[in-house]
Design a protein around this motif. Structure first.
Motif, short mmCIF file in Angstrom:
data_model
loop_
_atom_site.label_atom_id
_atom_site.label_comp_id
_atom_site.label_asym_id
_atom_site.label_seq_id
_atom_site.Cartn_x
_atom_site.Cartn_y
_atom_site.Cartn_z
N ASP A 66 29.31 27.38 47.37
CA ASP A 66 29.90 27.83 46.08
C ASP A 66 31.28 27.36 45.79
O ASP A 66 32.21 27.55 46.63
CB ASP A 66 29.87 29.33 46.13
N LYS A 67 31.39 26.76 44.76
CA LYS A 67 32.89 26.08 44.52
C LYS A 67 33.79 27.03 43.75
O LYS A 67 35.12 26.57 43.78
CB LYS A 67 32.51 24.79 43.22
N ALA A 68 33.20 28.35 43.42
CA ALA A 68 34.16 29.49 43.31
C ALA A 68 34.75 29.94 44.60
O ALA A 68 34.41 29.74 45.62
CB ALA A 68 33.61 30.42 42.28
N LEU A 69 35.56 31.05 44.55
CA LEU A 69 36.30 31.64 45.61
C LEU A 69 35.94 33.20 45.36
O LEU A 69 36.18 33.91 44.36
CB LEU A 69 37.63 31.36 45.69
N THR A 70 35.27 33.67 46.42
CA THR A 70 35.21 35.18 46.46
C THR A 70 36.50 35.73 46.81
O THR A 70 36.73 35.27 48.15
CB THR A 70 33.84 35.57 47.23
N VAL A 71 36.92 36.87 46.33
CA VAL A 71 38.05 37.46 46.56
C VAL A 71 37.92 38.93 46.58
O VAL A 71 37.29 39.46 45.48
CB VAL A 71 39.33 37.31 45.68
N MET A 72 37.92 39.58 47.97
CA MET A 72 37.85 41.03 47.98
C MET A 72 39.21 41.49 47.92
O MET A 72 40.15 41.17 48.31
CB MET A 72 37.35 41.43 49.21
N LEU A 73 39.49 42.74 47.11
CA LEU A 73 40.86 43.28 46.91
C LEU A 73 40.82 44.69 46.60
O LEU A 73 39.96 45.29 46.18
CB LEU A 73 41.50 42.60 45.52
N ASN A 74 41.82 45.38 47.02
CA ASN A 74 42.13 46.70 46.87
C ASN A 74 43.76 46.74 46.73
O ASN A 74 44.30 46.06 46.62
CB ASN A 74 41.60 47.57 48.10
N ASP A 75 44.24 47.96 46.92
CA ASP A 75 45.65 48.42 46.98
C ASP A 75 46.34 47.50 47.99
O ASP A 75 47.58 47.55 47.74
CB ASP A 75 45.81 49.77 46.66
N LEU A 76 45.69 47.43 49.11
CA LEU A 76 46.64 46.86 50.23
C LEU A 76 46.52 45.36 50.17
O LEU A 76 47.60 44.47 50.81
CB LEU A 76 46.26 47.56 51.47
N VAL A 77 45.30 44.82 50.10
CA VAL A 77 45.17 43.12 50.46
C VAL A 77 44.33 42.57 49.49
O VAL A 77 43.48 43.13 48.83
CB VAL A 77 44.24 43.02 51.96
N ARG A 78 44.50 41.24 49.47
CA ARG A 78 43.52 40.36 48.80
C ARG A 78 42.99 39.37 49.70
O ARG A 78 43.86 38.53 50.28
CB ARG A 78 44.04 39.58 47.47
#
Length: 353
Positions: free
Chosen positions: A133-145
């Motif tokens: 996948d050429k896109a980037l999966t980013v997981m995020l919450n109030d503390l981290v990305r």
């Protein structure tokens, strides 16, 4: 942008999961309608079934096209006329097809510019996911990305899949997203190591990739071992973390998302697209206990990103004051670089001492 609320398309997800429950719960609070104009891409009959089973009172208005969506109400767009048998808690080919049809209609309307951002209710994982996948999966919450360099790969294939070019590509996408989507003027990016001890990948791939990112103006640091990085709470010092594979990023992320506020973002694509950081949750579907907070935060995130992009892209716009404190202090570049260098320094031999 014209003077109207941001239009948020929300696909209904797997119809045997918790999609409709969390959507209807999220909009029980009428204040959500002050934030945006929601358009559910789904089925009126399936929605009515879920609302009755869960005894939810959230009102919605059925429409036949996105052009009919009106502010101040929850709009439900009928994406197909087929009868769908709802079997709560049971993944079926029929429920998966219903999710696919809603997604297809949403994609068509996106190309026509009929809404602004897309939020996807959860579906089952694709048994044949796209590994490059050429896109980037980013997981995020109030503390981290946390962004992922590789996804959907067996552990044995990860070392062969990472490269200087790929890490630089994903790091560049992450850097741009942090600036454009989150309005961080000069983001600092931590890059994780692949191995628990320094090895070939760190020396020949990851470290050179970090140097290459730095030459492009990206504030990149590392490589850091995951155990020291997360165990030492070093994520507080960075605006983004680039992990090499799924579990390296998702396990600590889910540990830090104890309040169900996790959101996933697809960075590097034209549209703003978010989703809750959970699946269809078939085990609790129909029980009325699903938590809507992750979906609610996926909506908040999408709306904020849309606004941030407008601000960032205005060529003659005035610089805006920072919306929040960026995780940095003056002169930290050298300090973090030394820490990463020492971490992967080879032990001295008796002859070298």
């Amino acid at each position: 942008m014209e003077d109207r609320k941001i239009r948020v398309a929300i696909t209904h997800g797997d119809t045997n999961g918790i999609g409709y429950e969390v959507i209807l719960k999220a909009f029980e609070d009428s204040m959500m309608l002050d934030l945006c104009t929601p358009i559910i891409y789904g089925s009126p009959k399936v929605a009515a079934y879920h609302r009755k089973v869960m005894d939810l009172q959230t009102p919605y208005t059925i429409i036949n096209s996105a052009e009919e969506a009106r502010e101040g109400r929850l709009n439900l767009l009928s994406t197909f006329e087929d009868e769908v048998k709802v079997e709560l808690g049971q993944p079926t080919a029929e429920s998966e097809e219903a999710a696919r049809k809603a997604m297809q209609r949403a994609k068509e309307d996106l190309q026509k510019g009929l809404y602004d951002v897309l939020v996807m209710a959860p579906v089952r994982p694709n048994p044949n996911p796209v590994r490059e996948d050429k896109a980037l999966t980013v997981m995020l919450n109030d503390l981290v990305r946390i962004g992922l360099v590789t996804t959907h790969l067996p552990i044995k294939e990860v070392a062969q899949a990472i490269s200087v070019e790929k890490i630089v590509s994903k790091g560049t996408i992450f850097h741009t997203s942090l600036k454009r989507d989150f309005r961080i003027s000069n983001p600092r990016l931590a890059v994780l190591a692949l191995n628990p001890q320094p090895g070939t990948e760190e020396e020949q791939i990851i470290a050179p990739a970090i140097e290459a990112l730095e030459t492009q103006g990206v504030q990149a640091f590392g490589p850091y071992t995951a155990d020291e990085f997360f165990g030492g709470q070093m994520y507080y010092d960075f605006d983004g973390v680039l992990a090499m594979y799924d579990d390296q990023g998702s396990v600590p992320f889910k540990t830090l998302s104890a309040q169900d506020y996790g959101v996933k973002l697809k960075a590097g694509i034209t549209a703003v697209c978010t989703t809750p950081d959970h699946g269809p949750a078939f085990d609790i579907a129909g029980k009325g206990i699903a938590d809507e907070q992750s979906l609610r935060h996926a909506i908040y995130t999408a709306v904020d990103m849309f606004r941030h992009r407008i601000e960032y892209d205005e060529p003659m716009g005035n610089p805006l004051p920072k919306l929040y404190h960026e995780k940095r202090e003056d002169g930290e570049k050298a300090r973090f670089a030394v820490r990463a260098k020492d971490q992967f320094k080879k032990p001295e031999t008796p002859e070298e001492k």
